[in-house]
Scaffold this motif. Structure first.
Motif, PDB file in Angstrom:
ATOM      1  N   LEU A  74       0.828  -1.205   0.000  1.00 46.67           N
ATOM      2  CA  LEU A  74       0.000   0.000   0.000  1.00 46.67           C
ATOM      3  C   LEU A  74       0.864   1.258   0.000  1.00 46.67           C
ATOM      4  O   LEU A  74       0.580   2.232  -0.702  1.00 46.67           O
ATOM      5  N   GLY A  75       1.944   1.228   0.778  1.00 51.81           N
ATOM      6  CA  GLY A  75       2.855   2.379   0.794  1.00 51.81           C
ATOM      7  C   GLY A  75       3.525   2.602  -0.548  1.00 51.81           C
ATOM      8  O   GLY A  75       3.758   3.736  -0.963  1.00 51.81           O
ATOM      9  N   PHE A  76       3.856   1.508  -1.249  1.00 50.36           N
ATOM     10  CA  PHE A  76       4.451   1.610  -2.588  1.00 50.36           C
ATOM     11  C   PHE A  76       3.528   2.366  -3.532  1.00 50.36           C
ATOM     12  O   PHE A  76       3.951   3.266  -4.268  1.00 50.36           O
ATOM     13  N   VAL A  77       2.243   2.015  -3.516  1.00 46.01           N
ATOM     14  CA  VAL A  77       1.278   2.659  -4.421  1.00 46.01           C
ATOM     15  C   VAL A  77       1.076   4.125  -4.041  1.00 46.01           C
ATOM     16  O   VAL A  77       1.118   5.013  -4.904  1.00 46.01           O
ATOM     17  N   LEU A  78       0.868   4.399  -2.760  1.00 44.02           N
ATOM     18  CA  LEU A  78       0.610   5.776  -2.332  1.00 44.02           C
ATOM     19  C   LEU A  78       1.842   6.661  -2.486  1.00 44.02           C
ATOM     20  O   LEU A  78       1.725   7.868  -2.706  1.00 44.02           O
ATOM     21  N   LEU A  86       3.629  11.433   1.397  1.00 42.43           N
ATOM     22  CA  LEU A  86       4.025  11.423   2.810  1.00 42.43           C
ATOM     23  C   LEU A  86       3.404  10.245   3.538  1.00 42.43           C
ATOM     24  O   LEU A  86       4.075   9.532   4.298  1.00 42.43           O
ATOM     25  N   PHE A  87       2.120  10.013   3.309  1.00 36.41           N
ATOM     26  CA  PHE A  87       1.449   8.871   3.941  1.00 36.41           C
ATOM     27  C   PHE A  87       2.043   7.565   3.439  1.00 36.41           C
ATOM     28  O   PHE A  87       2.181   6.596   4.192  1.00 36.41           O
ATOM     29  N   GLY A  88       2.387   7.523   2.143  1.00 35.36           N
ATOM     30  CA  GLY A  88       3.012   6.333   1.589  1.00 35.36           C
ATOM     31  C   GLY A  88       4.349   6.032   2.235  1.00 35.36           C
ATOM     32  O   GLY A  88       4.677   4.869   2.510  1.00 35.36           O
ATOM     33  N   TRP A  89       5.146   7.080   2.507  1.00 35.89           N
ATOM     34  CA  TRP A  89       6.443   6.870   3.167  1.00 35.89           C
ATOM     35  C   TRP A  89       6.263   6.291   4.573  1.00 35.89           C
ATOM     36  O   TRP A  89       7.033   5.439   5.020  1.00 35.89           O
ATOM     37  N   LEU A  90       5.222   6.782   5.269  1.00 34.88           N
ATOM     38  CA  LEU A  90       4.968   6.255   6.613  1.00 34.88           C
ATOM     39  C   LEU A  90       4.614   4.767   6.560  1.00 34.88           C
ATOM     40  O   LEU A  90       5.090   3.973   7.387  1.00 34.88           O
ATOM     41  N   LEU A  91       3.798   4.389   5.575  1.00 34.20           N
ATOM     42  CA  LEU A  91       3.433   2.981   5.446  1.00 34.20           C
ATOM     43  C   LEU A  91       4.638   2.133   5.043  1.00 34.20           C
ATOM     44  O   LEU A  91       4.802   1.001   5.515  1.00 34.20           O
ATOM     45  N   LEU A  92       5.480   2.660   4.166  1.00 36.19           N
ATOM     46  CA  LEU A  92       6.675   1.922   3.766  1.00 36.19           C
ATOM     47  C   LEU A  92       7.606   1.701   4.954  1.00 36.19           C
ATOM     48  O   LEU A  92       8.188   0.618   5.112  1.00 36.19           O
ATOM     49  N   PHE A  93       7.734   2.709   5.777  1.00 36.82           N
ATOM     50  CA  PHE A  93       8.577   2.561   6.967  1.00 36.82           C
ATOM     51  C   PHE A  93       7.969   1.540   7.928  1.00 36.82           C
ATOM     52  O   PHE A  93       8.679   0.694   8.499  1.00 36.82           O
ATOM     53  N   ALA A  94       6.634   1.611   8.102  1.00 34.57           N
ATOM     54  CA  ALA A  94       5.974   0.643   8.979  1.00 34.57           C
ATOM     55  C   ALA A  94       6.109  -0.770   8.426  1.00 34.57           C
ATOM     56  O   ALA A  94       6.328  -1.731   9.177  1.00 34.57           O
ATOM     57  N   GLY A  95       6.002  -0.921   7.096  1.00 35.83           N
ATOM     58  CA  GLY A  95       6.178  -2.237   6.493  1.00 35.83           C
ATOM     59  C   GLY A  95       7.585  -2.768   6.671  1.00 35.83           C
ATOM     60  O   GLY A  95       7.799  -3.967   6.892  1.00 35.83           O
ATOM     61  N   PHE A  96       8.570  -1.874   6.594  1.00 33.01           N
ATOM     62  CA  PHE A  96       9.968  -2.291   6.773  1.00 33.01           C
ATOM     63  C   PHE A  96      10.198  -2.799   8.200  1.00 33.01           C
ATOM     64  O   PHE A  96      10.781  -3.875   8.411  1.00 33.01           O
ATOM     65  N   THR A 124      10.376   3.041  -1.520  1.00 35.52           N
ATOM     66  CA  THR A 124      10.912   4.342  -1.100  1.00 35.52           C
ATOM     67  C   THR A 124      11.723   4.988  -2.221  1.00 35.52           C
ATOM     68  O   THR A 124      11.583   6.183  -2.506  1.00 35.52           O
ATOM     69  N   ILE A 125      12.585   4.206  -2.865  1.00 36.80           N
ATOM     70  CA  ILE A 125      13.389   4.736  -3.968  1.00 36.80           C
ATOM     71  C   ILE A 125      12.494   5.179  -5.120  1.00 36.80           C
ATOM     72  O   ILE A 125      12.671   6.269  -5.696  1.00 36.80           O
ATOM     73  N   ALA A 126      11.512   4.355  -5.462  1.00 33.30           N
ATOM     74  CA  ALA A 126      10.608   4.704  -6.558  1.00 33.30           C
ATOM     75  C   ALA A 126       9.811   5.960  -6.237  1.00 33.30           C
ATOM     76  O   ALA A 126       9.571   6.808  -7.115  1.00 33.30           O
ATOM     77  N   SER A 127       9.420   6.123  -4.990  1.00 35.60           N
ATOM     78  CA  SER A 127       8.657   7.308  -4.593  1.00 35.60           C
ATOM     79  C   SER A 127       9.493   8.579  -4.727  1.00 35.60           C
ATOM     80  O   SER A 127       9.016   9.602  -5.218  1.00 35.60           O
ATOM     81  N   ILE A 128      10.752   8.513  -4.300  1.00 32.24           N
ATOM     82  CA  ILE A 128      11.625   9.684  -4.407  1.00 32.24           C
ATOM     83  C   ILE A 128      11.835  10.069  -5.867  1.00 32.24           C
ATOM     84  O   ILE A 128      11.778  11.251  -6.242  1.00 32.24           O
TER      85      ILE A 128
END
Length: 317
Positions: A74-78, A86-96, A124-128
């Motif tokens: 979900l974080g990858f998509v958002l 920003l919300f996607g980064w939080l989910l990616l961090f939580a997933g990690f 995270t890389i793709a989002s940046i």
């Protein structure tokens, strides 16, 4: 002997018959002396506990790893959209973090946790990258940004070679022609005024020879430069924008030697003004140099990085 006096016969007393109370005395052994065996289908006890296995030998599902995978996905998509990045980064961090926790779940499968961790890093890389591409496209297509670039190009083009005007209000036609010719080469006599197309004016006075460096003066490390001169520099901001005199620079030569600027704080020499000039304002400050010959001096003046340099000289031009 029985009551009728007859001796009991084997028929009346079978050899295999057990006396009362003997049942259970052979517990744990069979009648033929063998070991006692449990009935078919009876549960066995005392077996060693092994890893819990699902049918087919697979380990149970890792619920923590599944949650981590869902968060990372979900974080990858958002994270690919600027509005929800920003919300996607939080989910990616939580997933990690959850994926790492899932790796330490005993007797559970680990593949979902590993995939979740990898997906969070890639996401995270793709989002940046997506945010940078979006920002670049937005800036490139912004009309204000394009106008700013055009204005900068216009300002650089407008800062062409300065023209010269006489310090005195009245000059002869010959002097005017001479100054015009000098302005084409960017060379003026000391005391004249250079004016840029945007209205900024610079005047360097004729050298004054009554200066003597103080004990704390510094800057002259050449024994061949035994003469000292002072110039009064006047900058007038006739443009429509503020001008910063801190960008002002000067260098020179005299009789084939590089002139050295003198820094004499006791006599307020060496530093340029630090206050910006508003349109219509002007400022005057002094600069001192060590030269080889007071009658052979050429100074190169630079107002900033955008405008052309100006040469002031004592030589005939």
């Amino acid at each position: 002997m029985t009551e009728n006096g007859n001796t009991p016969t084997p028929e009346n007393n079978p050899p295999n018959a057990q006396s009362y109370g003997s049942y259970g005395s052979q517990s744990g052994t069979s009648q033929n002396g063998g070991a006692y065996q449990q009935p078919y289908g009876a549960p066995t006890y005392g077996t060693s506990a092994g890893d819990p296995q699902q049918p087919g030998g697979k380990k149970p599902k890792n619920i923590v790893g599944i949650v981590a995978l869902a968060l990372s996905a979900l974080g990858f998509v958002l994270g690919l959209f600027p509005v929800t990045a920003l919300f996607g980064w939080l989910l990616l961090f939580a997933g990690f973090v959850t994926g790492i926790v899932g790796l330490f779940q005993k007797l559970k499968e680990k593949i979902t946790s590993i995939i979740a961790i990898a997906l969070s890093v890639v996401g995270t890389i793709a989002s940046i990258i997506a945010i940078l591409v979006f920002a670049a496209n937005t800036i490139a297509n912004d009309p204000e940004f394009e106008q700013m670039i055009q204005d900068a190009q216009t300002s650089v083009s407008a800062a062409t070679t300065p023209s010269a005007s006489a310090a005195a209000e009245e000059t002869s036609a010959a002097d005017s022609n001479e100054q015009s010719a000098a302005s084409l080469d960017g060379v003026l006599k000391f005391g004249e005024t250079a004016e840029y197309n945007d209205g900024v004016k610079v005047t360097v006075s004729e050298p004054r020879t009554d200066y003597t460096p103080g004990d704390t003066a510094a800057g002259n490390d050449n024994d061949a430069l035994k003469n000292y001169v002072v110039f009064a520099v006047t900058i007038e901001n006739g443009s429509q924008e503020t001008y910063d005199p801190v960008m002002f620079l000067a260098s020179g030569n005299s009789a084939g030697l590089e002139a050295n600027q003198i820094f004499d704080s006791a006599q307020n020499l060496g530093s340029t003004p630090s206050t910006k000039l508003l349109p219509g304002d002007k400022v005057t400050f002094d600069m001192a140099f060590a030269v080889a010959d007071v009658n052979d001096i050429t100074l190169e003046i630079s107002t900033d990085f955008e405008r052309d340099e100006i040469l002031f000289t004592t030589k005939d031009i």
